[in-house]
Design an enzyme around this catalytic site. Structure first.
Site, PDB file in Angstrom:
ATOM      1  N   ARG A 293     -21.419  12.562  12.566  1.00 52.06           N
ATOM      2  CA  ARG A 293     -21.739  11.815  11.355  1.00 52.06           C
ATOM      3  C   ARG A 293     -22.697  10.654  11.578  1.00 52.06           C
ATOM      4  NH1 ARG A 293     -15.757  11.530   8.465  1.00 52.06           N
ATOM      5  NH2 ARG A 293     -15.677  13.746   7.988  1.00 52.06           N
TER       6      ARG A 293
ATOM      7  N   ARG B  13     -15.401   7.500  13.823  1.00 52.11           N
ATOM      8  CA  ARG B  13     -14.242   8.354  13.646  1.00 52.11           C
ATOM      9  C   ARG B  13     -14.665   9.817  13.509  1.00 52.11           C
ATOM     10  NH1 ARG B  13     -12.131  10.738   9.470  1.00 52.11           N
ATOM     11  NH2 ARG B  13     -13.160   9.515   7.859  1.00 52.11           N
TER      12      ARG B  13
ATOM     13  N   GLY C 139       0.837  -1.200   0.000  1.00 58.13           N
ATOM     14  CA  GLY C 139       0.000   0.000   0.000  1.00 58.13           C
ATOM     15  C   GLY C 139       0.869   1.247   0.000  1.00 58.13           C
TER      16      GLY C 139
END
Lengths: 248, 218, 639
Positions: free
Chosen positions: C331, C436, C41
């Site tokens: 959120r 988060r 990655g």
């Protein structure tokens, strides 16, 4: 809507390749261009044909991976828009659309519309950075940078590395890409230390890769998804002359 | 080994020098607008001046060199650009740039052909040909010029060449300054206007002379 | 049962990381070049750790499936990156950031990890500025901040709406610098297909060259997975098309535990689905909620244009339900509230799957110019994608899968349950708990890579200096390569009649319906059965072109979807066994009378870590109890 597509098909890098015709109907004008290609591929796969390979990833215009020539225009008809952000409502029912990869000898075709832009990575590797190791940084406020300066640096740094500038340039020049990175870094005080070495190395790599000369036609800026200014190229020229003039 | 940037810098420097020469040349040509006899003496005097002076001589060699370099360099650049240049089956890239920016080579070739004819008819005749003399005993270039511009096809050729030159300059001047590193948006804008004005004024003035002579000296 | 040890250092909270660093073992510079490290990655975490370790003198091999390291999905993060610099003098501190993050995550993260992330945030901004990241600045030249949801201070640093791109380019450039110096060897267009474990330690990977189809063996003394999140499992998500969970899943099958896989953040402000051809949902920055008001019509099936509906007939449900935070509720809460209205039949748009985000009041009060200055690029993007001018009609938005808080279980040193295998960034279960906070993902990925892993990996490698070169001709590599080969052939041999995307879309729908914003026992059990049936169908009916020797995109996708079909099932088990509501995990059975999440600290104050047990339907649950020594968990309320 109904479309006739003429898509460049090429099995691998050495294959000669040719345009193939495909017909699609019942398309929704709200589809994105890449979703239209997805739809085509679904049909091809079920028929047992090889799906069209094309580059894409984020599909929100920032990763820089997508990009094809659509009717002979890099990223298609809309200005400053990546292929993934283009929607079918920009076309008319019954249109014939030519789809070709971004072409340049420097960007070999992997397959169909998918290309190898690693030359850009090599340009960056040759000097497109500020030489700082992790842990060496002073406090972020140690050097104030004026608002306008940092905004100008951002304008240059916004390049997504898609290669539309090269694909649309009559000379296949990578001047816009290279100069955007040079400008971004040289505008910032942190990046001024190694400006001479950077410009020389990056230009040398750009040439070694075989990119063409910039003749200032300015087509690159028009097709650039991020509207990167051609004045970056002028700044690159300035940096180059400066470095040469001050050379020992 | 020159870089892509240095080759362009050579184009810019030689090109700009040639622009400077255009001004000097035009200053001489403007004398052709004077009344016939006055023009003849004045023009021939200026021509003599340009051919005799040592300083002018040096500059003229630089001029020849510039033309040569400008041409050779452009040929090299064009050839080197062939390999990386993208080629498409269906191409509409033209929408993103001006035709004259893309066709500097063709415009340049037209200018070069014109220059060859121009040099042969005037410069070569003046230097090595059998020239008539005017009342002051100077080589009568004026007569050669006026005679040449009596021919309609010569006037047409001249005008076409000036149109080509004009477009060549519109792109060339701004491009040259960019190539030399002018990046500040304000001055870039100024140069763009300056380049446009320069190109149009110089080329229009050059083109007017044969037309003027053609219609007034018949 | 195996006892999970997070290896948290002793000492008071603010000294734990210092204590760790003091005692951590080191590798001297001469020995570093004897050690090989694989980094999979090249996002913010992957590039930064590869560059940092390369600078130190280790031999690094870096892998990504994209055509360039610069394309990883960190590039798409818009809003910003948090740091407790307190440049605004508004009372910010490492401690306050720690509290905000822990509370935002509904007290389902480790105190020590969260504190360390807040602590390292200070260095990150310095590092990024030194690399040339053009953070927004004030006219005097000092750094500017904006505020984000869930906090009361301004601590978010930003580069217009492209902070992720700029941070990633900084890390990418640092990486390319090491590539030029030959301390990092970069393998683009390579996908990791298996982890090689020898004598219980991670010793290498099997990677496939996506251009030639060749399988390659790469050996190393340690393997780092920085492969991002798996939110794309929902198919329709804000993630890139290539985002996948395959690297971590294959490591999981080799023994690494997966932690809390069902904790997936659903972002409230993305563009709604407009048809079944759709491949992704574009995110519109959370910052829009500063000035936009969210509403749906009060009457069901109100078919009038938005502007025709008078104010009295609009239901500003966030303002109604959460008067204190209103449109700026966090959120998870905002997404859930939107879903509640859509499910109740009040959704708007052609598919009745969206809610309005209305700027008319803000435009009236502040003027169009002001709104344009703040959000111009977002309004332009909205116009490009939808064809609607949001200055004149309200935006239509809907929730979309976004970020996976879950991931590989790691200890304090970011090491998984397989020694020598590390997981960084979104790939680990990390520091975000069950939800988060905005602008913390860039932060976590960066600090993992720049400031944490370089110490913890050295600590591990100090014992490896006498191991010698790892030989990729060993039996374990051969076996792993053969397994991968068999699996690939198995996929292409099926030759059925459905495309890979069909299965991905179907799986995504199952998960959205039963393991998305809200879950219940019955639904999760149904989802498990549906996923099993879908998986069986996949292995019977998927159709993939057979060509193995050139680019075969369908084969790449098939491998990822095959893994998703197993991860999805584990997500459902994870959600099913957590009989409480916390953060992004909302179990309908566990809610208060007015529909708010009901956490159960007495029984569920732990991280679920799942062990692979040979098949997707028999995972083994391990629990890492969470201890809150320095802060007392409280009920999150935004009313």
């Amino acid at each position: 809507m109904k479309l006739t597509l003429k898509i460049w098909r090429q099995k691998n890098q050495t294959d000669t390749g040719s345009l193939q015709e495909y017909k699609l109907d019942q398309l929704n004008p709200h589809m994105s261009f890449l979703e239209m290609l997805d739809t085509l591929n679904e049909q091809l796969i079920i028929k047992g044909d090889d799906p069209v390979a094309f580059d894409h990833d984020c599909r929100e215009g920032i990763c820089g991976q997508c990009g094809v020539m659509i009717n002979g225009m890099a990223h298609g008809p809309l200005p400053h828009t990546t292929t993934c952000q283009l929607h079918m409502r920009s076309f008319n029912d019954g249109d014939t659309i030519y789809i070709e990869p971004f072409r340049s000898e420097i960007f070999p075709i992997r397959k169909d519309l998918s290309i190898d832009r690693s030359a850009f990575d090599r340009i960056i590797a040759s000097g497109g950075y500020i030489s700082t190791n992790t842990g060496q940084a002073p406090d972020a406020l140690a050097i104030p940078i004026a608002h306008e300066v940092v905004e100008a640096a951002f304008d240059s740094a916004a390049c997504i590395g898609c290669g539309a500038c090269v694909a649309t340039c009559k000379n296949g020049s990578a001047a816009l890409f290279t100069s955007a990175k040079i400008s971004h870094l040289v505008l910032l005080p942190q990046g001024k230390e190694e400006r001479a070495a950077r410009i020389k190395n990056m230009v040398q790599t750009m040439d070694k890769e075989g990119f063409g000369h910039c003749t200032n036609t300015e087509a690159c800026q028009v097709e650039c998804p991020q509207n990167i200014s051609v004045l970056n190229i002028a700044r690159m020229n300035y940096e180059f002359i400066r470095a040469k003039a001050l050379e020992k | 080994m020159l870089t892509t940037l240095s080759r362009k810098i050579i184009m810019a420097l030689t090109g700009l020098f040639l622009c400077l020469f255009l001004v000097i040349h035009l200053l001489g040509n403007l004398q052709l607008f004077l009344p016939t006899e006055e023009a003849r003496l004045q023009f021939n005097w200026y021509s003599h001046l340009l051919s005799g002076n040592i300083l002018i001589k040096i500059i003229s060699y630089v001029l020849y060199l510039s033309i040569l370099l400008h041409v050779i360099d452009s040929v090299i650049i064009t050839l080197k650009n062939k390999r990386p240049a993208p080629r498409y089956q269906y191409d509409q890239r033209g929408r993103a740039s001006k035709w004259y920016s893309r066709n500097m080579g063709i415009l340049g070739t037209i200018i070069l052909i014109f220059l060859v004819i121009h040099f042969k008819d005037f410069w070569y005749s003046y230097k090595f040909g059998n020239m008539p003399v005017d009342s002051k005993g100077q080589k009568d270039l004026y007569q050669i010029v006026v005679t040449a511009f009596q021919e309609w096809w010569y006037v047409v050729l001249y005008v076409i060449a000036m149109i080509a030159l004009c477009y060549h300059l519109i792109h060339g001047i701004t491009s040259a300054f960019r190539t030399l590193g002018l990046y500040h948006p304000k001055y870039v804008r100024w140069i763009k206007y300056f380049g446009l004005a320069f190109s149009v004024i110089i080329c229009a003035a050059f083109a007017l002379i044969p037309i003027y002579i053609f219609f007034t000296m018949k | 049962m195996m006892k999970l040890n997070a290896n948290i250092p002793d000492g008071p909270l603010e000294q734990k990381w210092e204590n760790y660093k003091k005692k951590a073992k080191l590798v001297n510079p001469a020995n570093r070049k004897k050690l090989d490290i694989i980094v999979v990655g090249t996002g913010l975490a992957g590039s930064s750790i590869a560059a940092s370790l390369g600078e130190m003198g280790y031999n690094i091999k870096s892998f990504c499936f994209q055509d360039s390291a610069r394309r990883a999905h960190s590039v798409a993060a818009q809003g910003g990156v948090n740091a407790a610099k307190n440049y605004k003098n508004d009372g910010d501190s490492v401690y306050r950031m720690f509290v905000d993050t822990l509370k935002g995550g509904d007290f389902r993260a480790r105190e020590a990890n969260v504190y360390r992330m807040a602590e390292c945030s200070l260095n990150l901004i310095d590092q990024a500025v030194a690399q040339g990241v053009p953070f927004g600045r004030e006219y005097g030249g000092y750094l500017n901040n904006r505020s984000f949801g869930g906090v009361q201070v301004s601590r978010t640093f930003y580069s217009r709406g492209q902070t992720g791109q700029q941070l990633l380019l900084g890390a990418y450039q640092a990486l390319m610098r090491q590539v030029e110096k030959k301390s990092v060897k970069l393998f683009t267009r390579h996908e990791m297909l298996d982890l090689v474990v020898i004598d219980g330690k991670a010793r290498g990977i099997i990677a496939r060259n996506l251009d030639t189809g060749q399988l390659e063996r790469h050996a190393a003394h340690a393997v780092i997975l920085a492969t991002g999140g798996y939110g794309k499992i929902y198919y329709l998500s804000t993630l890139a098309m290539g985002c996948n969970g395959s690297a971590i899943w294959r490591a999981h099958k080799k023994g690494a535990f997966m932690a809390s896989p069902s904790w997936i953040q659903v972002h409230p402000t993305s563009l709604p689905q407009s048809g079944d051809y759709q491949s992704k949902l574009t995110l519109m920055s959370e910052s829009l909620r500063n000035d936009g008001r969210i509403w749906v019509p009060k009457n069901k099936d109100d078919n009038r244009e938005a502007n025709q509906i008078p104010d009295g007939e609009r239901d500003y449900y966030l303002e109604r339900r959460y008067p204190a935070f209103g449109n700026l509720a966090p959120r998870d809460i905002s997404s859930r509230a939107a879903k509640e209205r859509i499910d109740a039949g009040y959704g708007i748009g052609p598919l009745k799957n969206a809610v309005y985000l209305d700027f008319s009041k803000a435009i009236k009060e502040q003027g169009k110019e002001k709104i344009k200055e703040k959000y111009g690029n977002l309004f332009d993007m909205y116009l490009k994608i939808t064809g609607y001018n949001a200055y004149e009609v309200p935006m239509m938005i809907s929730p979309s899968a976004h970020f996976s808080m879950g991931g590989l279980w790691v200890d304090y040193g970011l090491m998984t349950t397989i020694p020598g295998l590390f997981a960084l960034g979104e790939a680990n279960f990390a520091d975000h708990g069950a939800n988060r906070l905005g602008a913390n993902s860039l932060l976590q990925a960066s600090v993992d890579g720049y400031f944490i892993a370089p110490y913890t990996i050295a600590n591990y490698l100090a014992d490896e200096i006498h191991t010698g070169k790892i030989d990729s001709e060993q039996e374990a590599f051969k076996i792993a390569e053969n397994e991968v080969n068999t699996k690939l052939n198995q996929l292409t041999d099926i030759d059925g009649n459905k495309t890979v995307d069909y299965f991905h879309k179907t799986l995504g729908k199952i998960l959205y319906d039963y393991c998305g914003l809200s879950r219940n026992r019955e639904g999760l059990e149904k989802a498990i059965n549906d996923i099993r049936a879908l998986r069986a169908d996949f292995y019977k009916n998927v159709k993939i072109p057979k060509d193995m020797a050139t680019v075969n995109i369908e084969l790449e996708k098939a491998g990822r979807v095959a893994d998703y079909l197993e991860i999805g099932e584990l997500m459902c088990y994870d959600a099913l066994t957590r009989n409480e509501s916390c953060g992004a995990h909302f179990r309908e059975e566990y809610q208060t009378a007015d529909g708010e999440a009901l956490r159960n600290d007495a029984e569920y104050q732990f991280i679920s870590a799942w062990q692979w047990n040979g098949s997707p339907d028999s995972p083994i649950l391990h629990k890492e109890e969470l201890h809150f020594e320095f802060i007392k968990p409280i009920v999150r309320s935004y009313k």
